[in-house]
Motif scaffolding. Structure first.
Motif, PDB file in Angstrom:
ATOM      1  N   VAL A   1       0.914  -1.202   0.030  1.00 46.06           N
ATOM      2  CA  VAL A   1      -0.140  -0.203  -0.024  1.00 46.06           C
ATOM      3  C   VAL A   1       1.003   1.188   0.076  1.00 46.06           C
ATOM      4  O   VAL A   1       0.415   2.171  -0.573  1.00 46.06           O
ATOM      5  CB  VAL A   1      -0.983  -0.100   1.102  1.00 46.06           C
ATOM      6  N   ALA A   2       1.924   1.215   0.779  1.00 44.40           N
ATOM      7  CA  ALA A   2       3.027   2.381   0.733  1.00 44.40           C
ATOM      8  C   ALA A   2       3.210   2.548  -0.519  1.00 44.40           C
ATOM      9  O   ALA A   2       3.365   3.797  -0.971  1.00 44.40           O
ATOM     10  CB  ALA A   2       3.835   2.198   1.857  1.00 44.40           C
ATOM     11  N   ASN A   3       3.886   1.598  -1.235  1.00 44.95           N
ATOM     12  CA  ASN A   3       4.264   1.644  -2.502  1.00 44.95           C
ATOM     13  C   ASN A   3       3.526   2.079  -3.486  1.00 44.95           C
ATOM     14  O   ASN A   3       3.693   3.178  -4.514  1.00 44.95           O
ATOM     15  CB  ASN A   3       5.375   0.530  -2.914  1.00 44.95           C
ATOM     16  N   LEU A   4       2.307   1.703  -3.568  1.00 47.82           N
ATOM     17  CA  LEU A   4       1.028   2.336  -4.450  1.00 47.82           C
ATOM     18  C   LEU A   4       0.745   3.825  -4.011  1.00 47.82           C
ATOM     19  O   LEU A   4       0.757   4.510  -5.060  1.00 47.82           O
ATOM     20  CB  LEU A   4      -0.370   1.593  -4.320  1.00 47.82           C
ATOM     21  N   ALA A   5       0.980   4.308  -2.863  1.00 48.78           N
ATOM     22  CA  ALA A   5       0.797   5.570  -2.670  1.00 48.78           C
ATOM     23  C   ALA A   5       2.006   6.270  -2.987  1.00 48.78           C
ATOM     24  O   ALA A   5       1.558   7.469  -3.716  1.00 48.78           O
ATOM     25  CB  ALA A   5       0.745   5.701  -0.945  1.00 48.78           C
TER      26      ALA A   5
END
Length: 145
Positions: free
Chosen positions: A68-72
């Motif tokens: 999720v962090a990398n998608l953000a």
């Protein structure tokens, strides 16, 4: 100097290069989730015991938080968001490592090499390193521009 080149100068890489790294991280995280939970599944790893499900929730949470962090970051990656995401990922990873240490869902057999000791040392290094990383971030993040 444009905002893009300014960001590139501060972090040492272009926005395109960072985004490519985020895509790779998302793909690796997704592949790990699939491999652990679907195919071939954790059950196919011969040294994992029936205690493994006791740690899987935290292991999966750690991977999902990173994903999720990398998608953000793909959408928007200001320094403060990157710091927040990396700290969250490290914190959940630390909990996963602590849970693995407590449960120790491994059985390496009775071979001549002391694999449990090696794994305990590596887990300990991961726990200490994660703790240090979180502390460093907490003390240095407020000073970053």
């Amino acid at each position: 100097m444009s905002a893009t080149s300014e960001a590139s100068d501060r972090r040492g890489s272009s926005a395109a290069a960072r985004r490519a790294g985020y895509v790779v991280a998302v793909l690796i995280d997704a592949a790990m989730l699939y491999a652990i939970n679907v195919w071939p599944g954790w059950e196919s790893v011969p040294f994992l015991t029936e205690d493994t499900p006791a740690v899987l929730g935290w292991v999966n949470a750690s991977i999902v938080v990173g994903l999720v962090a990398n998608l953000a970051y793909l959408v928007w990656d200001p320094r403060w968001l990157k710091t927040l995401g990396d700290t969250a990922t490290t914190a959940v990873g630390l909990v996963a490592l602590l849970r693995i240490w407590q449960t120790f869902p491994f059985d390496f057999g009775t071979g001549g090499f002391d694999w449990p000791l090696v794994v305990r040392i590596l887990l300990g290094l991961g726990i200490v390193g994660s703790g240090i990383a979180i502390l460093v971030t907490l003390f240095t993040a407020p000073r970053r521009p």
